[in-house]
Design a protein around this motif. Structure first.
Motif, PDB file in Angstrom:
ATOM      1  N   UNK A  72       0.809  -1.215   0.000  1.00  0.00           N
ATOM      2  CA  UNK A  72       0.000   0.000   0.000  1.00  0.00           C
ATOM      3  C   UNK A  72       0.840   1.261   0.000  1.00  0.00           C
ATOM      4  N   UNK A  73       0.205   2.361   0.345  1.00  0.00           N
ATOM      5  CA  UNK A  73       0.864   3.659   0.333  1.00  0.00           C
ATOM      6  C   UNK A  73       1.120   4.212   1.733  1.00  0.00           C
ATOM      7  N   UNK A  74       0.525   3.627   2.776  1.00  0.00           N
ATOM      8  CA  UNK A  74       0.641   4.175   4.121  1.00  0.00           C
ATOM      9  C   UNK A  74       1.994   3.835   4.737  1.00  0.00           C
ATOM     10  N   UNK A  75       2.708   4.867   5.247  1.00  0.00           N
ATOM     11  CA  UNK A  75       4.032   4.672   5.831  1.00  0.00           C
ATOM     12  C   UNK A  75       4.086   5.023   7.310  1.00  0.00           C
ATOM     13  N   UNK A  76       2.959   5.294   7.924  1.00  0.00           N
ATOM     14  CA  UNK A  76       2.961   5.738   9.315  1.00  0.00           C
ATOM     15  C   UNK A  76       2.840   4.624  10.334  1.00  0.00           C
ATOM     16  N   UNK A  77       2.445   5.032  11.505  1.00  0.00           N
ATOM     17  CA  UNK A  77       2.290   4.185  12.683  1.00  0.00           C
ATOM     18  C   UNK A  77       1.072   3.253  12.540  1.00  0.00           C
ATOM     19  N   UNK A  78       1.245   1.973  12.870  1.00  0.00           N
ATOM     20  CA  UNK A  78       0.132   1.030  12.796  1.00  0.00           C
ATOM     21  C   UNK A  78      -0.986   1.400  13.763  1.00  0.00           C
ATOM     22  N   UNK A  79      -0.646   2.004  14.905  1.00  0.00           N
ATOM     23  CA  UNK A  79      -1.669   2.409  15.865  1.00  0.00           C
ATOM     24  C   UNK A  79      -2.646   3.399  15.252  1.00  0.00           C
ATOM     25  N   UNK A  80      -2.130   4.381  14.540  1.00  0.00           N
ATOM     26  CA  UNK A  80      -2.995   5.366  13.865  1.00  0.00           C
ATOM     27  C   UNK A  80      -3.853   4.686  12.800  1.00  0.00           C
ATOM     28  N   UNK A  81      -3.262   3.764  12.099  1.00  0.00           N
ATOM     29  CA  UNK A  81      -3.976   3.033  11.046  1.00  0.00           C
ATOM     30  C   UNK A  81      -5.121   2.221  11.640  1.00  0.00           C
ATOM     31  N   UNK A  82      -4.841   1.497  12.730  1.00  0.00           N
ATOM     32  CA  UNK A  82      -5.878   0.689  13.369  1.00  0.00           C
ATOM     33  C   UNK A  82      -6.984   1.559  13.940  1.00  0.00           C
ATOM     34  N   UNK A  83      -6.626   2.716  14.506  1.00  0.00           N
ATOM     35  CA  UNK A  83      -7.638   3.641  15.020  1.00  0.00           C
ATOM     36  C   UNK A  83      -8.577   4.090  13.911  1.00  0.00           C
ATOM     37  N   UNK A  84      -8.031   4.373  12.737  1.00  0.00           N
ATOM     38  CA  UNK A  84      -8.858   4.786  11.606  1.00  0.00           C
ATOM     39  C   UNK A  84      -9.791   3.654  11.168  1.00  0.00           C
ATOM     40  N   UNK A  85      -9.300   2.417  11.178  1.00  0.00           N
ATOM     41  CA  UNK A  85     -10.140   1.287  10.788  1.00  0.00           C
ATOM     42  C   UNK A  85     -11.246   1.032  11.814  1.00  0.00           C
ATOM     43  N   UNK A  86     -10.928   1.207  13.087  1.00  0.00           N
ATOM     44  CA  UNK A  86     -11.962   1.089  14.118  1.00  0.00           C
ATOM     45  C   UNK A  86     -13.008   2.184  13.961  1.00  0.00           C
ATOM     46  N   UNK A  87     -12.571   3.376  13.629  1.00  0.00           N
ATOM     47  CA  UNK A  87     -13.491   4.479  13.387  1.00  0.00           C
ATOM     48  C   UNK A  87     -14.388   4.169  12.186  1.00  0.00           C
ATOM     49  N   UNK A  88     -13.817   3.560  11.160  1.00  0.00           N
ATOM     50  CA  UNK A  88     -14.612   3.162   9.988  1.00  0.00           C
ATOM     51  C   UNK A  88     -15.728   2.206  10.410  1.00  0.00           C
ATOM     52  N   UNK A  89     -15.414   1.285  11.321  1.00  0.00           N
ATOM     53  CA  UNK A  89     -16.448   0.371  11.811  1.00  0.00           C
ATOM     54  C   UNK A  89     -17.527   1.134  12.572  1.00  0.00           C
ATOM     55  N   UNK A  90     -17.112   2.074  13.406  1.00  0.00           N
ATOM     56  CA  UNK A  90     -18.080   2.890  14.148  1.00  0.00           C
ATOM     57  C   UNK A  90     -18.996   3.654  13.208  1.00  0.00           C
ATOM     58  N   UNK A  91     -18.446   4.119  12.092  1.00  0.00           N
ATOM     59  CA  UNK A  91     -19.225   4.895  11.128  1.00  0.00           C
ATOM     60  C   UNK A  91     -20.029   4.009  10.173  1.00  0.00           C
ATOM     61  N   UNK A  92     -19.993   2.700  10.370  1.00  0.00           N
ATOM     62  CA  UNK A  92     -20.855   1.803   9.601  1.00  0.00           C
ATOM     63  C   UNK A  92     -20.268   1.181   8.362  1.00  0.00           C
ATOM     64  N   UNK A  93     -18.945   1.077   8.288  1.00  0.00           N
ATOM     65  CA  UNK A  93     -18.345   0.382   7.137  1.00  0.00           C
ATOM     66  C   UNK A  93     -18.924  -1.025   7.049  1.00  0.00           C
ATOM     67  N   UNK A  94     -19.175  -1.471   5.839  1.00  0.00           N
ATOM     68  CA  UNK A  94     -19.732  -2.811   5.648  1.00  0.00           C
ATOM     69  C   UNK A  94     -18.674  -3.872   5.894  1.00  0.00           C
TER      70      UNK A  94
END
Length: 134
Positions: A72-94
């Motif tokens: 992929x293109x993301x080069x940052x911290x995995x913690x930030x990445x996981x937080x964004x994915x958890x937020x996606x679940x909160x916002x109703x990602x399928x």
């Protein structure tokens, strides 16, 4: 859904606006699902962007935030990445995609069904007889 194939269109635009436009085009052209590739966004503000992308999606969405080490293109911290994915679940990602190679875990499968969220963690453990933790 045995025997059913779905067409999933990856969205790799650099802006949220372009991704929303690509979603509309994917729907018109017959896609069943879109893959929202957060790692391709030039400037990503998780709360704002995920809200816009998921609230305005015309199709079911798989949210992916792919790190460089997985192509992929993301080069940052995995913690930030996981937080964004958890937020996606909160916002109703399928669907949410998390790589098999995450620290200490060989696989994470996240299933969403009728509003209920199920986490199944499968840990690598050569000396253990029990591999599945729910």
């Amino acid at each position: 859904m045995a025997g059913v194939s779905l067409v999933c269109v990856p969205l790799v635009a650099k802006s949220v606006e372009q991704m929303l436009s690509e979603m509309a085009t994917a729907k018109v052209r017959g896609a069943d699902v879109v893959e929202i590739r957060l790692d391709h966004l030039a400037s990503f503000e998780p709360r704002r962007d995920l809200d816009l992308l998921l609230r305005n999606r015309p199709l079911p969405a798989l949210v992916t935030y792919r790190p460089k080490w997985e192509g992929g293109e993301y080069e940052g911290d995995d913690g930030r990445r996981f937080e964004a994915l958890l937020l996606a679940m909160e916002f109703g990602a399928d669907y949410v995609d998390i790589e098999l190679k995450v620290t200490g875990i060989s696989s994470i499968i996240i299933l969403m069904d009728t509003g209920w969220l199920w986490f199944i963690y499968i840990y690598s453990c050569l000396k253990c007889s029990q591999h599945l933790h729910v």
